[in-house]
Write a protein that holds these residues in place. Sequence first.
Motif, PDB file in Angstrom:
ATOM      1  N   ALA A  78     -18.490  27.635  19.517  1.00 24.45           N
ATOM      2  CA  ALA A  78     -18.756  26.506  18.630  1.00 24.45           C
ATOM      3  C   ALA A  78     -20.139  25.920  18.902  1.00 24.45           C
ATOM      4  CB  ALA A  78     -17.680  25.442  18.801  1.00 24.45           C
ATOM      5  N   ALA A  79     -20.505  25.807  20.188  1.00 20.78           N
ATOM      6  CA  ALA A  79     -21.810  25.252  20.541  1.00 20.78           C
ATOM      7  C   ALA A  79     -22.935  26.156  20.044  1.00 20.78           C
ATOM      8  CB  ALA A  79     -21.903  25.068  22.051  1.00 20.78           C
ATOM      9  N   TRP A  80     -22.765  27.459  20.236  1.00 20.18           N
ATOM     10  CA  TRP A  80     -23.800  28.400  19.785  1.00 20.18           C
ATOM     11  C   TRP A  80     -23.919  28.374  18.261  1.00 20.18           C
ATOM     12  CZ3 TRP A  80     -23.605  32.759  16.656  1.00 20.18           C
ATOM     13  CH2 TRP A  80     -24.782  33.535  16.624  1.00 20.18           C
ATOM     14  N   SER A  81     -22.791  28.342  17.572  1.00 20.44           N
ATOM     15  CA  SER A  81     -22.791  28.318  16.111  1.00 20.44           C
ATOM     16  C   SER A  81     -23.486  27.069  15.581  1.00 20.44           C
ATOM     17  CB  SER A  81     -21.352  28.383  15.597  1.00 20.44           C
ATOM     18  OG  SER A  81     -21.323  28.370  14.188  1.00 20.44           O
ATOM     19  N   ASN A  82     -23.215  25.917  16.198  1.00 15.44           N
ATOM     20  CA  ASN A  82     -23.859  24.673  15.764  1.00 15.44           C
ATOM     21  C   ASN A  82     -25.365  24.712  16.018  1.00 15.44           C
ATOM     22  OD1 ASN A  82     -21.417  23.582  14.934  1.00 15.44           O
ATOM     23  ND2 ASN A  82     -21.015  22.590  16.909  1.00 15.44           N
ATOM     24  N   GLU A  83     -25.757  25.310  17.131  1.00 16.05           N
ATOM     25  CA  GLU A  83     -27.184  25.419  17.449  1.00 16.05           C
ATOM     26  C   GLU A  83     -27.904  26.294  16.425  1.00 16.05           C
ATOM     27  OE1 GLU A  83     -30.124  26.998  21.054  1.00 16.05           O
ATOM     28  OE2 GLU A  83     -27.955  26.850  21.366  1.00 16.05           O
ATOM     29  N   VAL A  84     -27.255  27.372  16.016  1.00 19.02           N
ATOM     30  CA  VAL A  84     -27.849  28.259  15.012  1.00 19.02           C
ATOM     31  C   VAL A  84     -28.021  27.512  13.692  1.00 19.02           C
ATOM     32  CG1 VAL A  84     -27.436  30.305  13.593  1.00 19.02           C
ATOM     33  CG2 VAL A  84     -27.041  30.394  16.061  1.00 19.02           C
ATOM     34  N   LYS A  85     -27.028  26.731  13.308  1.00 18.33           N
ATOM     35  CA  LYS A  85     -27.121  25.963  12.067  1.00 18.33           C
ATOM     36  C   LYS A  85     -28.268  24.962  12.124  1.00 18.33           C
ATOM     37  CE  LYS A  85     -22.228  26.307  10.799  1.00 18.33           C
ATOM     38  NZ  LYS A  85     -20.951  25.565  10.603  1.00 18.33           N
ATOM     39  N   GLU A  86     -28.461  24.337  13.286  1.00 17.72           N
ATOM     40  CA  GLU A  86     -29.555  23.378  13.444  1.00 17.72           C
ATOM     41  C   GLU A  86     -30.912  24.084  13.339  1.00 17.72           C
ATOM     42  OE1 GLU A  86     -28.895  21.476  17.145  1.00 17.72           O
ATOM     43  OE2 GLU A  86     -27.142  20.323  16.462  1.00 17.72           O
ATOM     44  N   MET A 140     -11.292  35.627  19.613  1.00 20.35           N
ATOM     45  CA  MET A 140     -10.724  34.698  18.641  1.00 20.35           C
ATOM     46  C   MET A 140      -9.776  35.417  17.689  1.00 20.35           C
ATOM     47  SD  MET A 140     -14.163  32.518  17.704  1.00 20.35           S
ATOM     48  CE  MET A 140     -13.403  31.764  16.264  1.00 20.35           C
ATOM     49  N   THR A 141      -8.780  34.696  17.229  1.00 21.15           N
ATOM     50  CA  THR A 141      -7.870  35.213  16.213  1.00 21.15           C
ATOM     51  C   THR A 141      -8.316  34.702  14.848  1.00 21.15           C
ATOM     52  OG1 THR A 141      -6.372  33.318  16.357  1.00 21.15           O
ATOM     53  CG2 THR A 141      -5.985  35.158  17.876  1.00 21.15           C
ATOM     54  N   VAL A 142      -7.756  35.278  13.804  1.00 24.02           N
ATOM     55  CA  VAL A 142      -8.085  34.832  12.454  1.00 24.02           C
ATOM     56  C   VAL A 142      -7.727  33.361  12.288  1.00 24.02           C
ATOM     57  CG1 VAL A 142      -7.571  35.151  10.005  1.00 24.02           C
ATOM     58  CG2 VAL A 142      -7.776  37.145  11.509  1.00 24.02           C
ATOM     59  N   LYS A 143      -6.660  32.944  12.915  1.00 27.16           N
ATOM     60  CA  LYS A 143      -6.221  31.556  12.824  1.00 27.16           C
ATOM     61  C   LYS A 143      -7.237  30.605  13.448  1.00 27.16           C
ATOM     62  CE  LYS A 143      -2.290  28.573  13.936  1.00 27.16           C
ATOM     63  NZ  LYS A 143      -0.950  28.503  14.602  1.00 27.16           N
ATOM     64  N   PRO A 192     -13.435  28.666  20.507  1.00 30.42           N
ATOM     65  CA  PRO A 192     -13.910  28.481  21.883  1.00 30.42           C
ATOM     66  C   PRO A 192     -15.144  27.585  21.903  1.00 30.42           C
ATOM     67  CG  PRO A 192     -13.397  30.780  21.465  1.00 30.42           C
ATOM     68  CD  PRO A 192     -13.314  30.080  20.147  1.00 30.42           C
ATOM     69  N   ALA A 193     -15.225  26.708  22.869  1.00 37.38           N
ATOM     70  CA  ALA A 193     -16.327  25.746  22.939  1.00 37.38           C
ATOM     71  C   ALA A 193     -17.676  26.443  23.001  1.00 37.38           C
ATOM     72  CB  ALA A 193     -16.131  24.834  24.148  1.00 37.38           C
ATOM     73  N   ILE A 194     -17.746  27.554  23.736  1.00 41.54           N
ATOM     74  CA  ILE A 194     -19.029  28.243  23.889  1.00 41.54           C
ATOM     75  C   ILE A 194     -19.502  28.823  22.555  1.00 41.54           C
ATOM     76  CG2 ILE A 194     -17.959  30.451  24.526  1.00 41.54           C
ATOM     77  CD1 ILE A 194     -20.307  30.887  26.439  1.00 41.54           C
ATOM     78  N   GLU A 246     -31.383  34.882  12.078  1.00 40.27           N
ATOM     79  CA  GLU A 246     -30.348  34.401  12.996  1.00 40.27           C
ATOM     80  C   GLU A 246     -30.499  35.091  14.345  1.00 40.27           C
ATOM     81  OE1 GLU A 246     -25.583  34.946  13.237  1.00 40.27           O
ATOM     82  OE2 GLU A 246     -26.320  33.853  11.468  1.00 40.27           O
ATOM     83  N   PRO A 247     -30.507  34.324  15.425  1.00 35.22           N
ATOM     84  CA  PRO A 247     -30.683  34.937  16.750  1.00 35.22           C
ATOM     85  C   PRO A 247     -29.485  35.807  17.128  1.00 35.22           C
ATOM     86  CG  PRO A 247     -30.092  32.620  16.967  1.00 35.22           C
ATOM     87  CD  PRO A 247     -30.335  32.861  15.505  1.00 35.22           C
ATOM     88  N   ASP A 248     -29.755  36.756  17.996  1.00 34.62           N
ATOM     89  CA  ASP A 248     -28.664  37.603  18.480  1.00 34.62           C
ATOM     90  C   ASP A 248     -27.662  36.762  19.270  1.00 34.62           C
ATOM     91  OD1 ASP A 248     -29.849  39.841  17.387  1.00 34.62           O
ATOM     92  OD2 ASP A 248     -30.959  40.321  19.224  1.00 34.62           O
ATOM     93  N   MET A 249     -26.430  37.117  19.131  1.00 34.48           N
ATOM     94  CA  MET A 249     -25.371  36.396  19.835  1.00 34.48           C
ATOM     95  C   MET A 249     -25.373  36.793  21.315  1.00 34.48           C
ATOM     96  SD  MET A 249     -21.282  36.342  18.919  1.00 34.48           S
ATOM     97  CE  MET A 249     -21.600  35.746  17.245  1.00 34.48           C
ATOM     98  N   PRO A 250     -25.458  35.812  22.211  1.00 38.79           N
ATOM     99  CA  PRO A 250     -25.405  36.136  23.649  1.00 38.79           C
ATOM    100  C   PRO A 250     -24.098  36.847  24.003  1.00 38.79           C
ATOM    101  CG  PRO A 250     -26.138  33.877  23.300  1.00 38.79           C
ATOM    102  CD  PRO A 250     -25.646  34.376  21.979  1.00 38.79           C
ATOM    103  N   GLU A 251     -24.127  37.587  25.086  1.00 38.09           N
ATOM    104  CA  GLU A 251     -22.972  38.396  25.463  1.00 38.09           C
ATOM    105  C   GLU A 251     -21.734  37.547  25.711  1.00 38.09           C
ATOM    106  OE1 GLU A 251     -20.706  41.772  26.275  1.00 38.09           O
ATOM    107  OE2 GLU A 251     -22.622  41.470  25.261  1.00 38.09           O
ATOM    108  N   ASP A 252     -21.891  36.413  26.421  1.00 39.94           N
ATOM    109  CA  ASP A 252     -20.711  35.592  26.709  1.00 39.94           C
ATOM    110  C   ASP A 252     -20.138  34.975  25.431  1.00 39.94           C
ATOM    111  OD1 ASP A 252     -22.947  34.057  26.361  1.00 39.94           O
ATOM    112  OD2 ASP A 252     -22.511  32.633  27.976  1.00 39.94           O
ATOM    113  N   VAL A 253     -21.030  34.638  24.485  1.00 39.63           N
ATOM    114  CA  VAL A 253     -20.556  34.106  23.205  1.00 39.63           C
ATOM    115  C   VAL A 253     -19.863  35.208  22.408  1.00 39.63           C
ATOM    116  CG1 VAL A 253     -21.248  33.051  21.023  1.00 39.63           C
ATOM    117  CG2 VAL A 253     -22.360  32.357  23.153  1.00 39.63           C
TER     118      VAL A 253
END
Length: 228
Positions: free
Chosen positions: A128-136, A113-116, A124-126, A99-106
């Motif tokens: 969510a986008a990074w998470s989806n890219e990692v899954k792909e 983020m809260t637990v909820k 956050p959109a940024i 898994e790639p390192d998480m960028p600083e802004d992400v």
Amino acid sequence: MPNTTVRAAAEGMPDINRRRLLNLTGAGLALAATSATLGKASAEPTDAALSEHPDAELFRLDQEMEAAHARMNQQAKVCKRIDRKCDKLFPPNPPKWEEPDMPEDVRLAFQAMTVKDMGTINRPAIYAAWSNEVKEQEAAHEALRVAHRAKVDEIQLKFGVGAAEDAFDASVSALYAVGRRILATPANTLEGLLIKLRVADNLDLQHAVENDALVSIAADIRRWTGEA
């Protein structure tokens, strides 16, 4: 192991009398007794005298063991030849996925983020986008791995790897089956005892958790000395 090798290994061992034999137990009894007396063992009998030998059955099984060992070695050579052919055709292994390192802004968005927010559309959109890219990326790597495995399986099937391995496994099972029959047959002479020692050597039984070879040998020696 050849008789001459065993006798050479026994040179210089101390004499063992009956009292010392009776004081020894288990594997130690077998090893000490055979090492001290092995130098007195006579050569294996000729074919003409084999049927009259007290350990005729052990000599017959010993010959069967040699034949089984030769078949196992032959099957091992077949497997090695096939492996070499396959190795030349196997595609390169896909790189290990990490898994790639998480960028600083992400990372900052994730920490806010809260637990909820976890697992909801409130992420956050940024992030969510990074998470989806990692899954792909992970899914693409898994597809490469599956394709590589399929190609390897195809090559191995073409050259009969499965059948060769099954034949080798069967030859190993046959070898151990003869070994078990030898260990189950009482030895009446040192020549017969040497056959059991060869089983322990050929089947590498000295590394077994329960050493059936030495247990069997010890039982024979106890019987010879009247302890059993």
